[in-house]
Design an enzyme around this catalytic site. Structure first.
Site, PDB file in Angstrom:
ATOM      1  N   GLU A 145       6.722 -15.512  37.536  1.00 46.89           N
ATOM      2  CA  GLU A 145       6.371 -15.626  38.960  1.00 46.89           C
ATOM      3  C   GLU A 145       6.977 -16.860  39.616  1.00 46.89           C
ATOM      4  O   GLU A 145       6.255 -17.741  40.113  1.00 46.89           O
ATOM      5  CB  GLU A 145       4.842 -15.619  39.133  1.00 46.89           C
ATOM      6  N   GLU A 316       2.630  -6.649  36.284  1.00 47.34           N
ATOM      7  CA  GLU A 316       1.198  -6.952  36.221  1.00 47.34           C
ATOM      8  C   GLU A 316       0.499  -6.103  37.277  1.00 47.34           C
ATOM      9  O   GLU A 316       0.807  -6.186  38.456  1.00 47.34           O
ATOM     10  CB  GLU A 316       0.941  -8.441  36.493  1.00 47.34           C
TER      11      GLU A 316
END
Lengths: 634, 634, 634
Positions: A145, A316
């Site tokens: 991320e 995710e």
């Protein structure tokens, strides 16, 4: 044809080793195929500098692979261990207030720190050498991320030095920089690149050209950081390289990072995003409290499918309440299934739930998993298994063509952050409003980068809020025979963040100029002759082009040449939908306009209908329950 | 039986010495008994290092004592003089942003600074030696309002060093600390205690276990600081030791500080608190604008009576408008009297108005006193005299038993600050909501610490929001034959801020588990079958226990075994009152449910009724005017 | 009799030199007379230390002057070039958080830095020597917008050292300072001036006397800085000296700066101010979105006419949308004309539009000019030309007497910032409310400083919110035979920010004392017997004076002796207007009370009527369109 598959994120280092095998078996029994591991494990891989402990990871991969699972192995560079600070005390990122962003959570590194970059090369090399040819490791994730927690921008000394170098390379001479930025204004001229500082803590706003250069530089530093890892991995593995982008993060150019990777994945937290990161009315937020915004996931799927040049994953997937949003309610029963199918309908090859078992400790202890902390099934486990069973019938996906295209441009987001001109002018909000309007039609949408050269596949093209319209895009628009809706605030600037002179948008063949712009406070609107309204923004147009739509008081609201339209304002939601609907009809498309909170996405073979509303809706002969998914062969 | 008495706070150093005697006589004539002095006078006691000037204090004490007043002598450690910084430049507290909290107001010291602690020991020793046996000095106050102005937490180097030591003592090994906090998560593991930092300025939230440890440490530093003074005073005086806690301050464990002292006192500013420190609707704030919240004072009286192990004072009582709240209206006529009687009804031995004469200078010049700056009577002077006259008839107090107990736990407040999970989840707000609900009954309430071992005196026990339920309390609940209402969010964590596995609350004999928690944004609620509602928070319960109350859609809202209930949500105010009312009835109690804004408190001999509303209310045969107090023998 | 003229701000350094002559001709053709240049050009006048390049400025002045324009030459000290930091690294101002205010915009200097002050003396001397006798340079501007971007206060080391010196001069001994500030409170006493710090980053609020002293010091530093330039210019030129104050800036005493100059000018951005810097209801802001507040410009004209001792300019006049407010809509057609005429009606000698051509680069690229970036006419160009044509008929102005006076005092603004007592108590808001109320009458208003000695010209005097009432003003009021309305919150303090004892306001012959003050939260009001209301603030009055107005519950709201009134509260807008109307009638004045959103200002010869509303209004036999100006001979 791409195979669809489910997966999950797993942290063997969090659990006793004697639990791994049972976990792996249970994953496989649930129907999961992929398991992502390792991305935060540096302190276990190298507890002290040079003290490498890969044995447990060997065994974890063996155990998982032995159960039939395919491993995505993450590089652990988002979480440098505490000892790294002793080696590189100045590696911490620095915030805009000048405070070092201290150890104690994650992503505390500065992208520009040369010493830390070397450390990353070292650990990635070690991992690549050891696992590059491991048959169970079938994909790699770089870092984790990028940009999450506002970590793209750093105001450190390392960043300042790198920014000076970046500027020296870009502008070649400080005179050229002064001219490009207009530094004669307010005597801001520099004599040498060594005088350049980062654009924080100035008395009043810094030069927007300075800000934009810093934003471009900062994005390039992420690209450079990621590329360093990608190059090492490429040398050691044939497995695809992936990064898991965080939804709603715009601080670096995902297209640029994605160019060095094989697949774009993103982390989808529909309920967290609605609570925390989307502008919407309280009514809207209340209605979709347990479902997430009905267009946010689709937008990101379409965006990242473009970033991945057709290859999309959800790395995710929210399975239950999360811990990090202001409020964290549970999803409606069925949403963990709906979100997965929606991703697949938009072309995702894999959807991995985050995470296998809820960790009872540390920051994310209140983040749900497929299992509870006591290893009992959380509600999403059964939904995941249900999706897995469905995939047996619909294992493959092929993309259906999209008749509508929407241009998305990271630099424009930076530009309007540097110079909003209206306090609520937000690029994402504008583009997302366009996306919502288009998706009301029920037709497929592609998202395209600003340098797109070929629009011939599309019937309708939308391009709101583009800082500049590149020559490439202008050429594409010149030859485009569909309906294009450009603006508002598109093509009015130079690439160096000045006003373009002659005035924009300078669209091919369109005699239309923006003579003046206005930002409008909440509650103020510009009424159009059709009963529609512009909000936030309004431009005064002039020129000889046909006026396709007027304001109530007779000024141009849209001007056009054939199918090429320039729109002078930001339509409110209903007006935007009407505009796109009208364009679709003009383009010969037949909007589906599904009722209620249904959303539609077609694949080459099937039409998927998703009910994001909390009540059942009848459609196409079926009753689709709340949180329900319906598909039918086309 | 305890004597009740009035007092006042006085600053002889603020006034010409020739005014002291007249002031003292006037205090005595007003009916005041106690006078607190000295707590901010360090710069006059020691204008330069070692240059001691106690002569004026000798004369002030003589003058006040000579007029028949009893002196509370404060240690001056809340206001170190400017020269202290020259001796100890690093003694300043540091805020979470890293800024030193500079000289120029008060409470600028760091609790962890060893040099400053020594200075405090020195000045307290000097005072204790000189006045420990002075017959006029009949009580001592340590420091002033620990924690006021957010001064419990300091992020200084002194605090960091002390925190490392504290962790080393608590965890013994860094491995134990890593395991206790779950530092494997995000590679946050430490190799040595010297690597530990304070949990500020991290990129995203720090580990809540780290935060909780720092909160515990910070509380312990206050205890240590206070104990150092208490030990010295004990060695020199038999007079009782007191600290004046500031209402609504939760940053350190008042029970722990109180354990070293004889009496708990607090500083009661009802109108300031309502303006500044209570969550309430605008309507509520408008209705009680000139009275203060009708339950806030009672709550604190009951809390500090527990902290003082039965001995309670109000050391500072608001007499008129203050200077420090966002808005500072004047009290309704009568409130300065009502507040005093309410304190006495709750067991206070003394109520001291703050302050005698309004100071015309410096920070608190707009803070009313009993006298105006020109020495004329302020409105509260007559009300104080009226209370003093009333005390002639009702000089003694004996506590009446309380049938209802409420558990209050400072560590839980820290825990939910570290991990709110819902943006508006506030421990004080929750416990105070429970207190309000219970007080609607008109029955006496005791507040108890979380380690309470004996509940046998009570018919009803409430325990919302407890981070952990200690073994002690579990044992007490196991044998409890009244009605207990535990939850929401009680007993779900380990003492080290992880989720308890097996899942909580693990109440004795109650087969009820919280499988999932949800936080709810404002405007969202969970409807119960009875028309009640949960707000803010809702837990999914499972297990075999009886469901005492369902949600509208059939899920458990309360489960029970005999009188032991676990409640899955945070009831809105009306629902909370109904829940407590129902429990009281089940316990055989008869709620009084007084009308309007009346509040009731019984002593052993009398029932006191207070009218907090702005209109008169008829009750029990009497008409109680606005701001009126009514008492009758039981 | 003063000539009225139009002008414009121009930046030759922003444009190719071959464009200057055409620009100058076009300015003259538009009817412009004045052109201001040079105030941000330091980096072009001295690109490197000592490397002086005045040749281009010579040519620019020649070109402009040659076209018949008169030049206002600005000193460039608001924008020190980047190299200045190499010479004086510590010259940057420092904000209250301790952060240096970095290079990259403007106004980054600290007024107290001795080295920078010398640099300013040097460059001003060079300019004065070169252009002091230039026939085209007919006025000088010092620096630019002192105090803009919150730049009056600096917390640098240079400021701290200068503040210590300032205090030493003011108080002579540290004991005197301690007494003046009441530093005995909280042991804040100093032993030497070297211990003094600036009042930032204290634990809780610093002593308001400390804050007020720092505010006075900071204002004096601006005066000193400006005076240094004025003295140099005086020695070299006979042209008038001007500063362009920024509207709504109160951080230094404009009367004090103005005393060293010849003309007061201000920068008028009506729409920007309404969006950004005025408290008003959303409805008000929406109604006047494209016109600006209808009283804000007049207030500033009247204020700066006083600062300039009768000589007033508007140095920068908004011509279209600006870039710096939260929202930046375009003016209604006609407003650029209305604003100019309104300034002239209030006595302005010149109105200069800012700026000639919109710059396409840097911070203000979205700030409109009379020309667009492409040199086409922006909407305001024609309006400016229209005003210029009008000036041929009405070239002269002579002031008409004003029957109403309003006292304005910068120190009071600082005092109530230091000690608001109510969170929304704002001095400007209060005085502006009084101004609005008076202007509803349609009668002329003069604004006067607090040291005014002669009120005999006026029939009505208003003095709300004065920290102190000076002996001078008291003497003037003692002999005043008109109607004076003093208060609320006037005359209650000493000049050192203590409560005056005996209690104020101590007005001559008025037996009226404020015994207690209250601040009131929004939604709370004190009803008066006439149906009017006080909001924000209410004082309890006592004394033997006549009660001219009661509250609903019989307390004094206004007390008076003959025409001298003290008012106990802050009337809401309607009540304030009624109060002033009543006073005017008592004083024998005949209010005009114009309808709608008309505003009136008389000169000696003409009555001007301005329609600030978005609809036409009939008045005095004429229909005045939206944004219209109507004048008639008196």
């Amino acid at each position: 044809m791409t195979k669809r598959a489910l997966g999950v994120c797993y942290y063997p280092e969090h659990w006793p080793e004697d639990q791994w095998a049972a976990d792996a078996v249970r994953m496989a029994e649930t129907g999961l195929t992929w398991v992502r591991i390792g991305e935060f494990a540096w302190s276990r891989l190298e507890p002290r500098p040079g003290d490498l402990r890969f044995d447990w990871l060997d065994r974890a991969i063996d155990t998982l692979g032995g159960a039939g699972l395919k491993v995505v192995l993450g590089t652990p560079t988002a979480t440098p261990p505490r000892w790294m600070l002793d080696k590189h005390p100045d590696m911490l990122a620095v915030d805009a207030q000048g405070h070092p962003r201290k150890f104690g959570s994650r992503r505390h590194y500065c992208f520009s720190h040369p010493g830390y970059l070397e450390e990353c090369r070292r650990i990635v090399t070690l991992l690549a050498e050891r696992y590059g040819a491991n048959p169970h490791v079938q994909a790699w994730q770089t870092d984790n991320e990028y940009g999450c927690h506002d970590t793209t921008l750093s105001f450190s000394k390392a960043a300042r030095a790198a920014f000076r170098d970046w500027c020296a390379r870009r502008y070649q001479s400080v005179d050229a920089l002064n001219r490009a930025w207009g530094n004669v204004f307010w005597s801001m001229e520099y004599d040498s690149f060594d005088q350049l500082d980062l654009p924080n803590l100035t008395v009043t706003e810094p030069n927007p050209a300075h800000v934009l250069a810093f934003r471009r530089f900062s994005s390039d530093q992420v690209v450079r950081f990621n590329r360093a890892q990608a190059e090492i991995l490429r040398a050691h593995t044939d497995a695809p390289l992936i990064h898991n982008y965080m939804g709603r993060v715009l601080d670096f150019d995902h297209f640029d990072v994605g160019a060095d990777l094989d697949i774009a994945s993103w982390d989808s937290y529909p309920i967290g995003f609605l609570s925390d990161r989307l502008e919407a009315s309280p009514d809207h937020k209340a209605r979709f409290l347990r479902q997430g915004d009905p267009d946010c996931q689709a937008f990101h799927h379409d965006l990242y499918r473009a970033v991945g040049r057709g290859r999309l994953w959800v790395m995710e997937q929210q399975p239950g309440p999360v811990n990090w949003a202001p409020f964290n309610p549970a999803p409606l029963p069925g949403m963990a299934r709906l979100w997965a199918w929606e991703a697949f309908a938009h072309g995702a090859e894999a959807v991995c739930y985050f995470r296998w078992r809820q960790a009872p400790f540390a920051q994310e202890q209140q983040h749900a998993g497929l299992l509870r902390p006591d290893s009992e099934a959380a509600p999403a486990l059964a939904e995941a298994a249900q999706v897995a069973r469905g995939l047996r019938d619909l294992p493959d996906t092929a993309p259906a063509p999209a008749p509508i295209a929407l241009i998305f441009d990271y630099a424009s987001a930076w530009a309007w952050t540097a110079q909003p001109q209206g306090a609520d002018f937000d690029y994402f909000h504008l583009v997302f409003a366009a996306y919502r309007a288009a998706r009301r039609s029920g037709l497929n949408i592609d998202i395209l980068p600003a340098e797109t050269a070929d629009l011939s596949k599309y019937a309708v093209v939308l391009a709101p809020g583009l800082m500049t319209i590149s020559d490439t895009l202008k050429a594409a628009l010149a030859g485009f025979d569909g309906q294009a809706l450009i603006g508002p605030r598109s093509g009015l600037k130079t690439p160096e963040m000045s006003i373009a002179v002659p005035l924009g948008p300078a669209l091919p063949g369109l005699d239309c100029t923006v003579s003046l712009v206005e930002s409008l406070p909440p509650g103020t609107q510009v009424a159009l002759e059709t009963g529609e309204h512009f909000v936030h923004w309004f431009e005064h147009l002039e020129g000889g082009a046909e006026v396709a739509l007027h304001t109530n008081d007779g000024r141009p609201a849209i001007m056009r040449r054939d199918g090429l339209h320039y729109m002078a304002g930001w339509p409110d939601d209903a007006s935007f939908a009407l505009r796109v609907h009208t364009l679709c009809r003009r383009a010969g498309l037949v909007p589906l306009d599904p009722p209620g909170d249904l959303r539609i996405r077609d694949t080459a073979s099937h039409r998927f209908v998703f009910n994001y509303g909390p009540e059942p809706v009848d459609y196409d002969g079926a009753t689709i329950p709340a949180a329900g998914v319906h598909w039918s062969a086309l």
